[in-house]
Write a protein that holds these residues in place. Structure first.
Motif, PDB file in Angstrom:
ATOM      1  N   ARG A 104      98.491 -35.640 -11.422  1.00 12.44           N
ATOM      2  CA  ARG A 104      99.037 -35.410 -10.013  1.00 12.44           C
ATOM      3  C   ARG A 104     100.637 -36.170 -10.046  1.00 12.44           C
ATOM      4  O   ARG A 104     101.350 -35.239  -9.515  1.00 12.44           O
ATOM      5  N   LEU A 105     100.763 -37.023 -10.591  1.00 13.04           N
ATOM      6  CA  LEU A 105     101.937 -37.630 -10.656  1.00 13.04           C
ATOM      7  C   LEU A 105     103.000 -36.539 -11.478  1.00 13.04           C
ATOM      8  O   LEU A 105     104.068 -36.304 -11.180  1.00 13.04           O
ATOM      9  N   ALA A 106     102.551 -36.078 -12.571  1.00 12.75           N
ATOM     10  CA  ALA A 106     103.321 -35.447 -13.561  1.00 12.75           C
ATOM     11  C   ALA A 106     103.839 -33.976 -12.655  1.00 12.75           C
ATOM     12  O   ALA A 106     104.885 -33.487 -12.806  1.00 12.75           O
ATOM     13  N   GLU A 107     102.559 -33.562 -12.101  1.00 14.25           N
ATOM     14  CA  GLU A 107     102.980 -32.184 -11.349  1.00 14.25           C
ATOM     15  C   GLU A 107     103.836 -32.645 -10.174  1.00 14.25           C
ATOM     16  O   GLU A 107     104.917 -31.494  -9.855  1.00 14.25           O
ATOM     17  N   ALA A 108     103.782 -33.446  -9.742  1.00 16.28           N
ATOM     18  CA  ALA A 108     104.796 -33.850  -8.600  1.00 16.28           C
ATOM     19  C   ALA A 108     106.157 -33.876  -9.037  1.00 16.28           C
ATOM     20  O   ALA A 108     107.068 -33.530  -8.329  1.00 16.28           O
ATOM     21  N   ALA A 109     106.186 -34.651 -10.108  1.00 17.21           N
ATOM     22  CA  ALA A 109     107.492 -34.794 -10.905  1.00 17.21           C
ATOM     23  C   ALA A 109     107.951 -33.280 -11.241  1.00 17.21           C
ATOM     24  O   ALA A 109     109.296 -33.157 -11.019  1.00 17.21           O
ATOM     25  N   ARG A 110     107.340 -32.590 -11.810  1.00 16.21           N
ATOM     26  CA  ARG A 110     107.757 -31.365 -12.132  1.00 16.21           C
ATOM     27  C   ARG A 110     108.336 -30.598 -11.034  1.00 16.21           C
ATOM     28  O   ARG A 110     109.388 -29.855 -10.935  1.00 16.21           O
ATOM     29  N   VAL A 156      98.004 -36.672 -23.854  1.00 16.50           N
ATOM     30  CA  VAL A 156      97.951 -35.143 -24.256  1.00 16.50           C
ATOM     31  C   VAL A 156      98.558 -34.372 -23.034  1.00 16.50           C
ATOM     32  O   VAL A 156      99.409 -33.469 -23.262  1.00 16.50           O
ATOM     33  N   TYR A 157      98.169 -34.820 -21.733  1.00 15.91           N
ATOM     34  CA  TYR A 157      98.650 -33.884 -20.795  1.00 15.91           C
ATOM     35  C   TYR A 157     100.233 -33.913 -20.535  1.00 15.91           C
ATOM     36  O   TYR A 157     101.020 -32.730 -20.292  1.00 15.91           O
ATOM     37  N   LEU A 158     100.954 -35.118 -20.618  1.00 18.15           N
ATOM     38  CA  LEU A 158     102.322 -35.107 -20.622  1.00 18.15           C
ATOM     39  C   LEU A 158     103.024 -34.223 -21.495  1.00 18.15           C
ATOM     40  O   LEU A 158     104.091 -33.769 -21.548  1.00 18.15           O
ATOM     41  N   GLU A 159     102.417 -34.397 -23.020  1.00 12.10           N
ATOM     42  CA  GLU A 159     102.668 -33.430 -23.755  1.00 12.10           C
ATOM     43  C   GLU A 159     102.846 -31.957 -23.551  1.00 12.10           C
ATOM     44  O   GLU A 159     103.671 -31.220 -23.735  1.00 12.10           O
ATOM     45  N   MET A 160     101.625 -31.462 -22.972  1.00 14.87           N
ATOM     46  CA  MET A 160     101.541 -30.149 -22.296  1.00 14.87           C
ATOM     47  C   MET A 160     102.617 -29.960 -21.224  1.00 14.87           C
ATOM     48  O   MET A 160     102.954 -28.688 -21.483  1.00 14.87           O
ATOM     49  N   PHE A 161     102.854 -30.730 -20.487  1.00 20.02           N
ATOM     50  CA  PHE A 161     103.834 -30.554 -19.431  1.00 20.02           C
ATOM     51  C   PHE A 161     105.365 -30.386 -20.037  1.00 20.02           C
ATOM     52  O   PHE A 161     105.944 -29.623 -19.737  1.00 20.02           O
ATOM     53  N   ALA A 162     105.479 -31.229 -21.139  1.00 18.63           N
ATOM     54  CA  ALA A 162     106.623 -30.944 -21.904  1.00 18.63           C
ATOM     55  C   ALA A 162     106.827 -29.723 -22.596  1.00 18.63           C
ATOM     56  O   ALA A 162     107.696 -28.965 -22.221  1.00 18.63           O
ATOM     57  N   LYS A 163     105.734 -28.989 -23.163  1.00 14.95           N
ATOM     58  CA  LYS A 163     105.742 -27.810 -23.650  1.00 14.95           C
ATOM     59  C   LYS A 163     105.783 -26.701 -22.722  1.00 14.95           C
ATOM     60  O   LYS A 163     106.479 -25.661 -22.896  1.00 14.95           O
ATOM     61  N   LEU A 164     104.903 -26.799 -21.541  1.00 20.98           N
ATOM     62  CA  LEU A 164     104.839 -25.782 -20.642  1.00 20.98           C
ATOM     63  C   LEU A 164     105.990 -25.691 -19.722  1.00 20.98           C
ATOM     64  O   LEU A 164     106.422 -24.509 -19.442  1.00 20.98           O
ATOM     65  N   TYR A 165     106.514 -26.839 -19.373  1.00 20.52           N
ATOM     66  CA  TYR A 165     107.438 -26.993 -17.995  1.00 20.52           C
ATOM     67  C   TYR A 165     108.565 -27.539 -18.415  1.00 20.52           C
ATOM     68  O   TYR A 165     109.765 -27.586 -17.567  1.00 20.52           O
ATOM     69  N   GLY A 166     108.844 -28.172 -19.783  1.00 21.50           N
ATOM     70  CA  GLY A 166     110.095 -28.623 -20.318  1.00 21.50           C
ATOM     71  C   GLY A 166     110.517 -29.970 -19.745  1.00 21.50           C
ATOM     72  O   GLY A 166     111.566 -30.492 -19.695  1.00 21.50           O
ATOM     73  N   ILE A 167     109.532 -30.738 -18.885  1.00 20.55           N
ATOM     74  CA  ILE A 167     109.679 -32.126 -18.421  1.00 20.55           C
ATOM     75  C   ILE A 167     109.693 -32.939 -19.787  1.00 20.55           C
ATOM     76  O   ILE A 167     108.774 -32.907 -20.376  1.00 20.55           O
ATOM     77  N   GLU A 168     110.795 -33.882 -19.771  1.00 24.40           N
ATOM     78  CA  GLU A 168     110.670 -34.627 -20.930  1.00 24.40           C
ATOM     79  C   GLU A 168     109.750 -35.809 -20.555  1.00 24.40           C
ATOM     80  O   GLU A 168     109.718 -36.180 -19.554  1.00 24.40           O
ATOM     81  N   TRP A 169     109.251 -36.402 -21.823  1.00 23.28           N
ATOM     82  CA  TRP A 169     108.330 -37.756 -21.570  1.00 23.28           C
ATOM     83  C   TRP A 169     108.608 -38.676 -22.927  1.00 23.28           C
ATOM     84  O   TRP A 169     108.744 -37.949 -23.776  1.00 23.28           O
ATOM     85  N   ALA A 170     108.445 -39.808 -22.441  1.00 19.00           N
ATOM     86  CA  ALA A 170     108.194 -41.095 -23.642  1.00 19.00           C
ATOM     87  C   ALA A 170     107.072 -41.620 -23.258  1.00 19.00           C
ATOM     88  O   ALA A 170     106.855 -41.958 -22.046  1.00 19.00           O
TER      89      ALA A 170
END
Length: 179
Positions: A104-110, A156-170
Motif C-alpha cells: 500500500r505504501l509503495a503504491e502510494a509512493a509510486r 520482493v515487492y519493492l524490487e518488482m516496483f523498481a522494475k515495473l514502475y522505475g521507483i528506486e529502493w534500497a
C-alpha cells in the motif's frame, strides 16, 4: 529534502528522524503508536515547521492520500509488526501490516512520484539460522517465521516496483537491534 518516515516514533525511526532534522530536512512521521512512543519525538518537535507527526497505520487506506498530499522525495519505511511471536500466533495480521502495508505504501509512493523508498528489512531473521558470520547478502533467504517471510516479501515487492514502475529502493537489514 522532504522525507516521510513510517514507524518514526520507534527506537530506530526516531533516531533517523533526529538525524534528518539535524541535516536540515523536512520530515513527516507516520506511526500508529502501537509500539512507538511520542516521547521519542520530543527533540523532533522542537524543529518547528520542518517536522510533522501523523498518527496512522499502514493498513489504513488514508495512507495513499497522505503520501499524495506530502509528496515526499524519499520514504524511509520502518513501520512494521515486529514481534516474531505475534507473527506466529497471528500470521494473517502480520501479513496485513508487513506485506499489504508495504505494498500500500509503495503504491502510494509510486502515485505521488516518490523518488526512493528505503525499506527496513531484518538481517536477523530473513536468512534463517546461520553459523557463519558475517552473513553475506548473497546468501539465500530462509525465513523461519511469518515475520521473516513478510520482510522477504517486502523486498520482493519493492524490487518488482523498481522494475515495473522505475521507483528506486534500497534495503537496510539490521540484525537484532536493541536499545
Amino acid at each position: 529534502m522532504r522525507a516521510l518516515v513510517t514507524g518514526g516514533a520507534g527506537f530506530i525511526g526516531s533516531t533517523l528522524v533526529d538525524r534528518l532534522l539535524s541535516e536540515g530536512h523536512e520530515v513527516t512521521v507516520v506511526d500508529d503508536l502501537s509500539r512507538g512512543r511520542l516521547e521519542n519525538l520530543t527533540s523532533a518537535r522542537e524543529a518547528g515547521s520542518r517536522f510533522t507527526f501523523r498518527q496512522l497505520g499502514l493498513t489504513d487506506p488514508a495512507i495513499g492520500d497522505l503520501v499524495a498530499d506530502l509528496a515526499p522525495e524519499v520514504v524511509f519505511h520502518l513501520a512494521a509488526q515486529i514481534d516474531v511471536r505475534l507473527s506466529v500466533e497471528d500470521p494473517v495480521r502480520d501479513a496485513e501490516v508487513n506485506v499489504v502495508g508495504t505494498v500500500r505504501l509503495a503504491e502510494a509512493a509510486r502515485r505521488a512520484g516518490v523518488r526512493r523508498i528505503v525499506f527496513t528489512s531484518s538481517g536477523g531473521s530473513i536468512y534463517g539460522p546461520v553459523t557463519d558470520l558475517p552473513v553475506a547478502e548473497s546468501r539465500p533467504v530462509d525465513p523461519m517465521s511469518p515475520y521473516a517471510a513478510g520482510k522477504v516479501a517486502g523486498e520482493v515487492y519493492l524490487e518488482m516496483f523498481a522494475k515495473l514502475y522505475g521507483i528506486e529502493w534500497a534495503g537496510v537489514a539490521p540484525a537484532n537491534v536493541y536499545g
